[in-house]
Enzyme design. Structure first.
Site, short mmCIF file in Angstrom:
data_model
loop_
_atom_site.label_atom_id
_atom_site.label_comp_id
_atom_site.label_asym_id
_atom_site.label_seq_id
_atom_site.Cartn_x
_atom_site.Cartn_y
_atom_site.Cartn_z
CE LYS A 53 -0.32 -0.55 5.03
NZ LYS A 53 -1.10 -1.14 6.12
NE ARG A 152 -6.67 -0.10 10.82
CZ ARG A 152 -5.43 -0.17 10.34
NH1 ARG A 152 -4.62 0.88 10.40
NH2 ARG A 152 -4.96 -1.29 9.81
CE1 TYR A 274 12.97 31.19 7.94
CE2 TYR A 274 12.74 28.80 7.67
CZ TYR A 274 12.71 30.08 7.14
OH TYR A 274 12.42 30.26 5.81
C1 LIG Z 1 -0.33 -2.01 6.83
C2 LIG Z 1 -0.89 -3.32 7.23
C3 LIG Z 1 -0.06 -4.45 7.32
C4 LIG Z 1 1.44 -4.36 7.23
O1 LIG Z 1 1.92 -3.89 8.47
P1 LIG Z 1 3.48 -3.78 8.82
O2 LIG Z 1 3.50 -3.38 10.24
O3 LIG Z 1 4.03 -2.73 7.90
O4 LIG Z 1 4.09 -5.11 8.57
C5 LIG Z 1 -0.66 -5.67 7.54
N1 LIG Z 1 -2.00 -5.79 7.70
C6 LIG Z 1 -2.82 -4.72 7.65
C7 LIG Z 1 -4.28 -4.90 7.86
C8 LIG Z 1 -2.29 -3.44 7.43
O5 LIG Z 1 -3.11 -2.38 7.42
#
Ligand SMILES: *Cc1c(COP(=O)(O)O)cnc(C)c1O
Length: 394
Positions: A53, A152, A274
């Site tokens: 992703k 979630r 800054y």
């Molecule tokens: C992003 C995600 C993963 C991968 O998680 P990592 O901690 O990067 O290995 C796996 N499962 C779900 C449902 C996710 O949202």
């Protein structure tokens, strides 16, 4: 690597000409392949899917997915249907799961057209998928997401059990995978890990002939009892540490470097950047680089004048010519200043590059020093670096 289909201008090389870019990213596809095989050995007999992703965690989904496919990976997870469509153009034969849900009935034709497998985590999504009808005489494939403690996405355990009973009668869809997601896998002693596994087991018993998946990267390192049939690593493939405290067994995949555009002498007592929050304690040599928070080098890593410095770790550090060099003053949008006094006059020249993270500054350390985690560092890198991919053969 043969047969690459770049997904964007900078999927196979940087948007910027290397001579003109403010920084460069080197992405080591051999290291990615090694990480895939290490995870495969750890998770065996479970299979390893690739979580790609957010453009392969910012690394470029095309080269990343093609490398994983070449190493034997056949299942992939993206967050959004658009990401699934892009991945389908790269991998015509992969199983592509879309994690964030179906996005309602209007989205279903896109899933069907691109053979994307939705991860269904609500009754309404299941109803939309069922309503679209069968593919010939086969009910459409999907994954079922059950929530076991993350709150979630996902059906409750009761909803999942009701679904599988009803589906046994109607045969309306074909569940390929039952999945859930761990909330605390990077904290091995957290009691929620075991509770989630037990809740998952209980639902799984009713999904007798369906494969199951629970572990992300950190979950693979918990205990083999978390692996089930398929594990879903993301960050560990890309070199991030899969467990907070432990030594990182993964190979670094990404090196980020910033171009030095000026080297200046400054006097003790003068201030830098800054807000004038950093006052030099000695006559100093400063290397001004052309990377800033717009390139994902977060402002929280400044040496002074940001809230993080009052509470935690020292400023972010770079690496050049064998030495660590600290950020000095505030990180700005397009520039970051490093104190290179300890290297001596003449050591750092205009056009040199300072490593922000990579082999010498571990990505998790750079992330912590800039107030975040490796995931956010990678997905914030942006479009201004020159990118080059190494470690593959044509
Ligand atoms: C992003 C995600 C993963 C991968 O998680 P990592 O901690 O990067 O290995 C796996 N499962 C779900 C449902 C996710 O949202």
């Amino acid at each position: 690597m043969s047969g690459w289909i770049p997904l964007s201008v900078d999927a196979t090389h940087g948007g910027a000409d290397p001579r003109l870019a403010g920084g460069r990213l080197t992405i080591d596809l051999a290291a990615l392949a090694e990480n895939y095989h290490l995870l495969s050995r750890m998770a065996a007999p479970a299979r390893v899917a690739g979580v790609v992703k957010a453009d392969g965690y910012g690394l470029g989904v095309g080269p990343v997915a093609q490398t994983l496919w070449r190493e034997g990976c056949r299942e992939f997870f993206v967050a959004l249907p658009e990401e699934g469509i892009a991945l389908r153009s790269v991998l015509p034969d992969a199983t592509i799961y879309v994690l964030n849900g179906l996005f309602g009935a209007e989205a279903v034709p896109a899933y069907v057209a691109h053979r994307l497998t939705p991860v269904l985590g609500s009754s309404s999504d299941i109803a939309s998928w069922e309503a679209f009808g069968w593919d010939g005489d086969v009910p459409r494939p999907c994954a079922i997401h059950v929530d076991t403690g993350m709150n979630r996405l996902g059906l409750t355990s009761d909803e999942a059990l009701r679904f599988i009973q009803e589906n046994a009668l109607t045969g309306a869809v074909t569940p390929l995978l039952l999945m859930s997601h761990l909330a605390c896998a990077d904290t091995p002693d957290h009691p929620l890990n075991l509770r989630q596994r037990e809740s998952f087991q209980a639902v799984r018993a009713a999904f007798a002939s369906v494969e199951s998946s629970l572990a992300n990267s950190a979950g693979i390192f918990l205990d083999s009892a978390f692996a089930f049939d398929l594990v879903r690593p993301g960050i560990a493939l890309y070199g991030g540490s899969p467990a907070s405290a432990a030594l990182n067994p993964m190979q670094p995949v990404v090196t980020a470097e910033a171009r030095v555009v000026q080297v200046r002498h400054a006097k003790a007592g003068e201030t830098v950047s800054y807000g004038a929050h950093e006052t030099l304690r000695r006559d100093s040599l400063l290397a001004v680089t052309s990377i800033g928070y717009a390139d994902g080098y977060h402002r929280a890593g400044s040496s002074a004048g940001v809230p993080l410095r009052d509470t935690s770790a020292p400023a972010a550090e770079g690496f050049i010519h064998g030495k660590r060099v600290p950020v000095t003053g505030r990180i700005t949008m397009d520039m970051t200043i490093f104190d290179v006094t300890d290297l001596g006059a003449g050591a750092v020249a205009i056009g040199d590059h300072i490593e922000l993270f990579g082999r010498n500054v571990p990505i998790d350390e750079a992330a912590a020093a800039t107030g975040t985690i490796a995931y956010e560092l990678l997905t914030s890198l942006g479009r201004r670096y020159h990118r080059r991919y190494v470690g593959f053969s044509e």
